[in-house]
Design a protein around this motif. Structure first.
Motif, PDB file in Angstrom:
ATOM      1  N   ARG A 180       0.840  -1.206   0.000  1.00 39.82           N
ATOM      2  CA  ARG A 180       0.000   0.000   0.000  1.00 39.82           C
ATOM      3  C   ARG A 180       0.871   1.250   0.000  1.00 39.82           C
ATOM      4  NH1 ARG A 180      -3.141  -3.000   3.755  1.00 39.82           N
ATOM      5  NH2 ARG A 180      -2.241  -1.810   5.494  1.00 39.82           N
ATOM      6  N   LYS A 181       1.984   1.158   0.736  1.00 37.01           N
ATOM      7  CA  LYS A 181       2.899   2.295   0.803  1.00 37.01           C
ATOM      8  C   LYS A 181       3.462   2.624  -0.582  1.00 37.01           C
ATOM      9  CE  LYS A 181       7.181   3.795   3.085  1.00 37.01           C
ATOM     10  NZ  LYS A 181       8.262   3.405   4.032  1.00 37.01           N
ATOM     11  N   ALA A 182       3.821   1.567  -1.323  1.00 32.44           N
ATOM     12  CA  ALA A 182       4.377   1.762  -2.681  1.00 32.44           C
ATOM     13  C   ALA A 182       3.343   2.408  -3.614  1.00 32.44           C
ATOM     14  CB  ALA A 182       4.857   0.419  -3.230  1.00 32.44           C
ATOM     15  N   ILE A 183       2.101   1.926  -3.480  1.00 26.31           N
ATOM     16  CA  ILE A 183       1.021   2.481  -4.327  1.00 26.31           C
ATOM     17  C   ILE A 183       0.829   3.968  -4.040  1.00 26.31           C
ATOM     18  CG2 ILE A 183      -1.467   2.422  -4.752  1.00 26.31           C
ATOM     19  CD1 ILE A 183       0.019   0.146  -6.057  1.00 26.31           C
ATOM     20  N   ILE A 184       0.826   4.345  -2.769  1.00 23.89           N
ATOM     21  CA  ILE A 184       0.632   5.757  -2.384  1.00 23.89           C
ATOM     22  C   ILE A 184       1.782   6.614  -2.909  1.00 23.89           C
ATOM     23  CG2 ILE A 184       0.537   7.344  -0.421  1.00 23.89           C
ATOM     24  CD1 ILE A 184      -0.934   5.076   1.125  1.00 23.89           C
ATOM     25  N   ILE A 185       3.016   6.090  -2.758  1.00 22.26           N
ATOM     26  CA  ILE A 185       4.183   6.852  -3.232  1.00 22.26           C
ATOM     27  C   ILE A 185       4.104   7.064  -4.745  1.00 22.26           C
ATOM     28  CG2 ILE A 185       6.679   6.730  -3.562  1.00 22.26           C
ATOM     29  CD1 ILE A 185       6.832   5.306  -0.808  1.00 22.26           C
ATOM     30  N   ILE A 186       3.751   5.996  -5.461  1.00 21.93           N
ATOM     31  CA  ILE A 186       3.628   6.114  -6.931  1.00 21.93           C
ATOM     32  C   ILE A 186       2.545   7.125  -7.306  1.00 21.93           C
ATOM     33  CG2 ILE A 186       2.924   4.866  -9.015  1.00 21.93           C
ATOM     34  CD1 ILE A 186       4.235   2.361  -7.778  1.00 21.93           C
ATOM     35  N   PHE A 187       1.416   7.076  -6.588  1.00 18.87           N
ATOM     36  CA  PHE A 187       0.318   8.013  -6.864  1.00 18.87           C
ATOM     37  C   PHE A 187       0.759   9.457  -6.648  1.00 18.87           C
ATOM     38  CE2 PHE A 187      -3.259  10.538  -5.297  1.00 18.87           C
ATOM     39  CZ  PHE A 187      -4.107  10.471  -6.399  1.00 18.87           C
ATOM     40  N   ILE A 188       1.496   9.687  -5.512  1.00 22.86           N
ATOM     41  CA  ILE A 188       1.977  11.038  -5.206  1.00 22.86           C
ATOM     42  C   ILE A 188       2.964  11.510  -6.269  1.00 22.86           C
ATOM     43  CG2 ILE A 188       3.333  12.389  -3.562  1.00 22.86           C
ATOM     44  CD1 ILE A 188       2.085  10.653  -1.318  1.00 22.86           C
ATOM     45  N   LEU A 189       3.870  10.601  -6.670  1.00 24.58           N
ATOM     46  CA  LEU A 189       4.853  10.957  -7.703  1.00 24.58           C
ATOM     47  C   LEU A 189       4.163  11.313  -9.024  1.00 24.58           C
ATOM     48  CD1 LEU A 189       7.676   8.324  -7.046  1.00 24.58           C
ATOM     49  CD2 LEU A 189       7.808  10.814  -6.696  1.00 24.58           C
ATOM     50  N   LEU A 190       3.196  10.495  -9.430  1.00 24.74           N
ATOM     51  CA  LEU A 190       2.472  10.768 -10.688  1.00 24.74           C
ATOM     52  C   LEU A 190       1.722  12.095 -10.610  1.00 24.74           C
ATOM     53  CD1 LEU A 190       1.055   7.225 -11.589  1.00 24.74           C
ATOM     54  CD2 LEU A 190       2.857   8.503 -12.776  1.00 24.74           C
ATOM     55  N   THR A 191       1.089  12.321  -9.464  1.00 23.55           N
ATOM     56  CA  THR A 191       0.369  13.586  -9.291  1.00 23.55           C
ATOM     57  C   THR A 191       1.326  14.758  -9.372  1.00 23.55           C
ATOM     58  OG1 THR A 191      -1.259  12.486  -7.889  1.00 23.55           O
ATOM     59  CG2 THR A 191      -1.171  14.893  -7.790  1.00 23.55           C
ATOM     60  N   GLY A 192       2.479  14.633  -8.752  1.00 29.46           N
ATOM     61  CA  GLY A 192       3.481  15.700  -8.800  1.00 29.46           C
ATOM     62  C   GLY A 192       3.970  15.950 -10.206  1.00 29.46           C
ATOM     63  N   ILE A 193       4.207  14.849 -10.932  1.00 34.86           N
ATOM     64  CA  ILE A 193       4.674  14.995 -12.316  1.00 34.86           C
ATOM     65  C   ILE A 193       3.624  15.720 -13.166  1.00 34.86           C
ATOM     66  CG2 ILE A 193       5.198  13.704 -14.422  1.00 34.86           C
ATOM     67  CD1 ILE A 193       6.515  11.582 -12.579  1.00 34.86           C
ATOM     68  N   LEU A 194       2.352  15.352 -12.976  1.00 35.36           N
ATOM     69  CA  LEU A 194       1.267  16.011 -13.726  1.00 35.36           C
ATOM     70  C   LEU A 194       1.210  17.502 -13.420  1.00 35.36           C
ATOM     71  CD1 LEU A 194      -1.603  13.352 -13.462  1.00 35.36           C
ATOM     72  CD2 LEU A 194      -0.376  14.064 -15.520  1.00 35.36           C
ATOM     73  N   PHE A 195       1.308  17.861 -12.132  1.00 40.53           N
ATOM     74  CA  PHE A 195       1.272  19.278 -11.760  1.00 40.53           C
ATOM     75  C   PHE A 195       2.452  20.039 -12.349  1.00 40.53           C
ATOM     76  CE2 PHE A 195      -1.847  18.261  -8.408  1.00 40.53           C
ATOM     77  CZ  PHE A 195      -2.697  19.332  -8.575  1.00 40.53           C
ATOM     78  N   VAL A 196       3.650  19.444 -12.238  1.00 37.68           N
ATOM     79  CA  VAL A 196       4.849  20.101 -12.779  1.00 37.68           C
ATOM     80  C   VAL A 196       4.722  20.273 -14.288  1.00 37.68           C
ATOM     81  CG1 VAL A 196       7.327  19.839 -13.166  1.00 37.68           C
ATOM     82  CG2 VAL A 196       6.366  19.341 -10.911  1.00 37.68           C
ATOM     83  N   GLY A 197       4.249  19.208 -14.962  1.00 41.55           N
ATOM     84  CA  GLY A 197       4.074  19.286 -16.412  1.00 41.55           C
ATOM     85  C   GLY A 197       3.089  20.363 -16.815  1.00 41.55           C
ATOM     86  N   ARG A 198       1.982  20.421 -16.057  1.00 32.64           N
ATOM     87  CA  ARG A 198       0.962  21.436 -16.373  1.00 32.64           C
ATOM     88  C   ARG A 198       1.491  22.841 -16.154  1.00 32.64           C
ATOM     89  NH1 ARG A 198      -2.782  22.895 -19.745  1.00 32.64           N
ATOM     90  NH2 ARG A 198      -4.475  24.091 -18.798  1.00 32.64           N
ATOM     91  N   LEU A 199       2.229  23.036 -15.052  1.00 29.86           N
ATOM     92  CA  LEU A 199       2.805  24.352 -14.780  1.00 29.86           C
ATOM     93  C   LEU A 199       3.808  24.749 -15.862  1.00 29.86           C
ATOM     94  CD1 LEU A 199       3.358  24.119 -10.903  1.00 29.86           C
ATOM     95  CD2 LEU A 199       1.780  25.666 -12.104  1.00 29.86           C
ATOM     96  N   PHE A 200       4.609  23.760 -16.295  1.00 29.94           N
ATOM     97  CA  PHE A 200       5.580  24.031 -17.367  1.00 29.94           C
ATOM     98  C   PHE A 200       4.859  24.457 -18.655  1.00 29.94           C
ATOM     99  CE2 PHE A 200       8.020  22.618 -21.052  1.00 29.94           C
ATOM    100  CZ  PHE A 200       9.236  23.265 -20.836  1.00 29.94           C
ATOM    101  N   PHE A 201       3.780  23.746 -18.962  1.00 28.70           N
ATOM    102  CA  PHE A 201       3.012  24.065 -20.172  1.00 28.70           C
ATOM    103  C   PHE A 201       2.418  25.477 -20.112  1.00 28.70           C
ATOM    104  CE2 PHE A 201      -1.076  24.162 -22.427  1.00 28.70           C
ATOM    105  CZ  PHE A 201      -0.658  23.848 -23.713  1.00 28.70           C
ATOM    106  N   LEU A 202       1.832  25.792 -18.947  1.00 31.71           N
ATOM    107  CA  LEU A 202       1.186  27.091 -18.801  1.00 31.71           C
ATOM    108  C   LEU A 202       2.188  28.243 -18.797  1.00 31.71           C
ATOM    109  CD1 LEU A 202      -1.528  26.306 -16.086  1.00 31.71           C
ATOM    110  CD2 LEU A 202      -1.894  26.660 -18.543  1.00 31.71           C
ATOM    111  N   GLN A 203       3.350  28.024 -18.149  1.00 32.34           N
ATOM    112  CA  GLN A 203       4.290  29.125 -17.977  1.00 32.34           C
ATOM    113  C   GLN A 203       5.269  29.273 -19.130  1.00 32.34           C
ATOM    114  OE1 GLN A 203       6.153  29.202 -14.120  1.00 32.34           O
ATOM    115  NE2 GLN A 203       4.295  28.513 -13.070  1.00 32.34           N
ATOM    116  N   VAL A 204       5.559  28.184 -19.810  1.00 38.66           N
ATOM    117  CA  VAL A 204       6.598  28.220 -20.837  1.00 38.66           C
ATOM    118  C   VAL A 204       6.022  28.108 -22.244  1.00 38.66           C
ATOM    119  CG1 VAL A 204       8.698  27.113 -21.704  1.00 38.66           C
ATOM    120  CG2 VAL A 204       8.260  27.248 -19.222  1.00 38.66           C
ATOM    121  N   ILE A 205       5.082  27.179 -22.398  1.00 35.25           N
ATOM    122  CA  ILE A 205       4.582  26.893 -23.747  1.00 35.25           C
ATOM    123  C   ILE A 205       3.343  27.706 -24.085  1.00 35.25           C
ATOM    124  CG2 ILE A 205       3.684  25.085 -25.263  1.00 35.25           C
ATOM    125  CD1 ILE A 205       5.393  23.087 -23.687  1.00 35.25           C
ATOM    126  N   ASP A 206       2.298  27.625 -23.259  1.00 34.07           N
ATOM    127  CA  ASP A 206       1.021  28.274 -23.559  1.00 34.07           C
ATOM    128  C   ASP A 206       1.004  29.679 -22.974  1.00 34.07           C
ATOM    129  OD1 ASP A 206      -1.518  28.885 -24.225  1.00 34.07           O
ATOM    130  OD2 ASP A 206      -2.501  27.504 -22.843  1.00 34.07           O
TER     131      ASP A 206
END
Length: 606
Positions: free
Chosen positions: A8-34
């Motif tokens: 369960r711990k591994a699943i939570i860590i993976i979920f948090i990492l994926l969520t973080g990656i999505l947020f970072v990607g979205r911020l990069f898109f909004l601030q740099v690309i769009d």
């Protein structure tokens, strides 16, 4: 437990990492690309300016300028930015009162407090000069350049059309337009709107706290380039058009002139008319209302919208059908008893019997009733309905009873009733040739537009075919006309039959009793046909069609003068003067020109 916990711990860590990656990607898109949100965030220091392209110019067939553009300016407002301005000074600059200022600002707020919209449109370049140097005092307001149509000659208004502000129907039909935009509303301006309008561009400007533009945003990276409207050359001969409008001054009616070899419209006059300069700028709305209320209907294009009985000009078509069906020959003679004729009387005093060619010259009503009767009573037909529909089909091939393929809006069909119309009116077995005898002489239910009448003259001049009548001859940068496809329509009547009818038309000018014998000039062989169209609402209409020269014709024409009597009295001399003007470039002074130019036939109702 330990393994389950670790899983369960591994699943939570993976979920948090994926969520973080999505947020970072979205911020990069909004601030740099769009840059959409960046532009929105900086909207308080950016100004989006629509760059309106100049509409295409319009020239006549000889390269004379008919329509050009003049600079004008719209004052734009963003209501939530309007704060603490000196409304007294502002109103003085715009030549409005405080009540109008409040009304206009409330209208803009109703549209949007945060989006710019037009406050006052079409400010002249003279007034703009005074406003521009003080505009920094009035935050929330800025000026947007556009152009207004101008007409160097106050003629051809029905042909050229006018430009007006888009309405809800325009906005719904085409997403290109925004509130406050302008669009062709009639004539050439409407038909060729997408070609004349060009393409709007966008500029983003930096603005300081004093409402002053400080330069381009991001060096124009987000700007779009406007495309100018394309220029048109049309077939109108503006000198001929001006002369035609002069001849029709003080008269109700129309002139349509066509070049038979091409279908190009040389002149289209509708009278009464109006100065097209009345429908531009800030005076347009008031002038349009005045013109709309005018009892003489100057906005009504009689050349394509009015429908008249063609009168005796229609006899030419019945003659051609009789020749084609074999029920008539040029030598066929019929008796005429003048006013004592039955069932149609003859108003012309002439010898009897007549052959076909001289019946055209004399415009003998009984002769052409008997031609019509012989067409409908052929033994090959089993019923009057079959005979009538055969006749009607041949008439329709002359461009009658339907719209012609032309590049101008508003054209009407005319009227060519089918057999069902008479079945309904008289019953299946209740009618025959004598019942519909008025059709033999262009009266009764039959109606043509002046454009159809001129096209009829062009068809006869061409000995059996016509090119679709049209205006635009070339478009800047285009090999072909994308808005219009020219067509050629042929009848099934052999060329030799036309020669016999044309011989009769030539006698209208050259014969001893021809209705237009007074109006021939320079011994040019001209061909015409008079008509007097009965009018159930008043005096008869004067009608005439003609073409010239007889061989290799250069111009075909129709003239209708409402409520003026015989075709030979008014329509024939006007048509003849127009032909002379076009073929020679000038007109020799004559008694009938003086009469046409100086007679007012319009009766104003008290």
């Amino acid at each position: 437990m330990t393994k389950s916990y670790e899983y369960r711990k591994a699943i939570i860590i993976i979920f948090i990492l994926l969520t973080g990656i999505l947020f970072v990607g979205r911020l990069f898109f909004l601030q740099v690309i769009d840059n959409e949100y960046k532009l929105s965030a900086e909207n308080n220091v950016l100004r989006k300016i629509t760059k309106y392209p100049a509409r295409g110019l319009i020239y006549d067939r000889n390269g004379k300028l008919l329509v050009y553009n003049e600079a004008a300016y719209d004052l734009i407002v963003t209501p939530n930015l309007v704060k603490n301005i000196d409304t007294t000074e502002f109103c003085q600059l715009l030549k409005i009162n405080r009540e109008t200022y409040i009304e206009l600002l409330n209208r803009a707020r109703k549209y949007s407090r945060f989006k710019p919209s037009i406050f006052i449109e079409q400010i002249s370049k003279e007034d703009f000069g005074f406003l521009e140097e003080r505009l920094y005092k009035f935050p929330g307001f800025f000026v947007q350049a556009r152009t207004l149509r101008k007409y160097p000659m106050p003629i051809a208004s029905h042909v050229l059309g006018y430009v007006g502000e888009v309405d809800q129907n325009d906005l719904a039909a085409d997403s290109y337009y925004s509130p406050g935009d302008y669009i062709g509303k009639s004539g050439i301006e409407k038909y060729y709107e997408t070609i004349l309008r060009g393409k709007k561009g966008i500029e983003y400007k930096l603005v300081d706290v004093f409402n002053r533009e400080m330069g381009s945003y991001s060096n124009g990276k987000f700007d779009t380039i406007l495309e100018l409207g394309k220029n048109l050359r049309i077939s109108l001969d503006i000198d001929l058009q001006a002369y035609g409008e002069k001849l029709m001054r003080g008269k109700k009616g129309s002139i349509v002139a066509i070049e038979p070899a091409t279908g190009e419209i040389l002149s289209m006059v509708s009278s009464p008319s109006y100065d097209p300069n009345l429908l531009i700028g800030r005076i347009r709305s008031n002038n349009f209302n005045n013109l709309s209320r005018d009892s003489l209907e100057p906005l009504f294009n009689r050349a394509i919208m009015a429908q008249y009985a063609p009168g005796s000009t229609f006899k030419l078509l019945n003659a051609l059908i009789g020749l084609n069906d074999g029920t008539l020959s040029p030598q066929t003679r019929y008796d005429c008893q003048g006013v004592n004729s039955y069932p149609i009387v003859c108003s012309h005093d002439h010898y009897s019997p007549l052959d076909m060619i001289h019946a055209i010259e004399q415009s003998c009503n009984p002769y052409f009733y008997k031609v019509f009767k012989s067409i409908l009573e052929q033994n090959k037909y089993t019923s009057i309905q079959e005979a009538y529909e055969s006749w009607r089909s041949q008439i329709a091939s002359f461009g009658v009873g339907h719209k012609l393929n032309t590049d101008i809006f508003g054209q009407r069909n005319g009227n060519l009733p089918n057999a069902s119309y008479f079945n309904k009116y008289y019953g299946m077995n209740g009618w025959k040739a004598i019942t519909v005898r008025s059709l033999s002489i262009g009266q009764g239910e039959i109606e043509l537009t002046p454009l159809q009448l001129a096209n009829q003259a062009a068809l006869i001049a061409n000995r059996g075919f016509y090119h679709s009548p049209h205006f635009v001859t070339s478009i800047e940068g285009e090999a072909n006309n994308p808005n219009y496809e020219e067509t050629t329509i042929r009848t099934n009547i052999p060329e030799e039959y036309f020669e016999d009818v044309i011989e009769g038309m030539s006698l209208v000018y050259a014969g001893e009793s021809g209705g237009a014998r007074w109006y021939r000039f320079n011994k040019l062989e001209m061909c015409g046909k008079t008509g007097t169209a009965e009018n159930p609402f008043g005096e008869d209409h004067s009608v005439f069609i003609a073409f010239a020269p007889r061989d290799n014709p250069k111009i075909a024409i129709s003239v209708v003068v409402e409520n003026s009597g015989f075709g030979a009295t008014w329509a024939a001399p006007i048509a003849s003067l127009m032909i002379e003007k076009y073929l020679t470039g000038t007109v020799k002074p004559s008694w009938y020109e003086d009469k046409m130019l100086n007679t007012n036939l319009i009766k104003i109702k008290p």
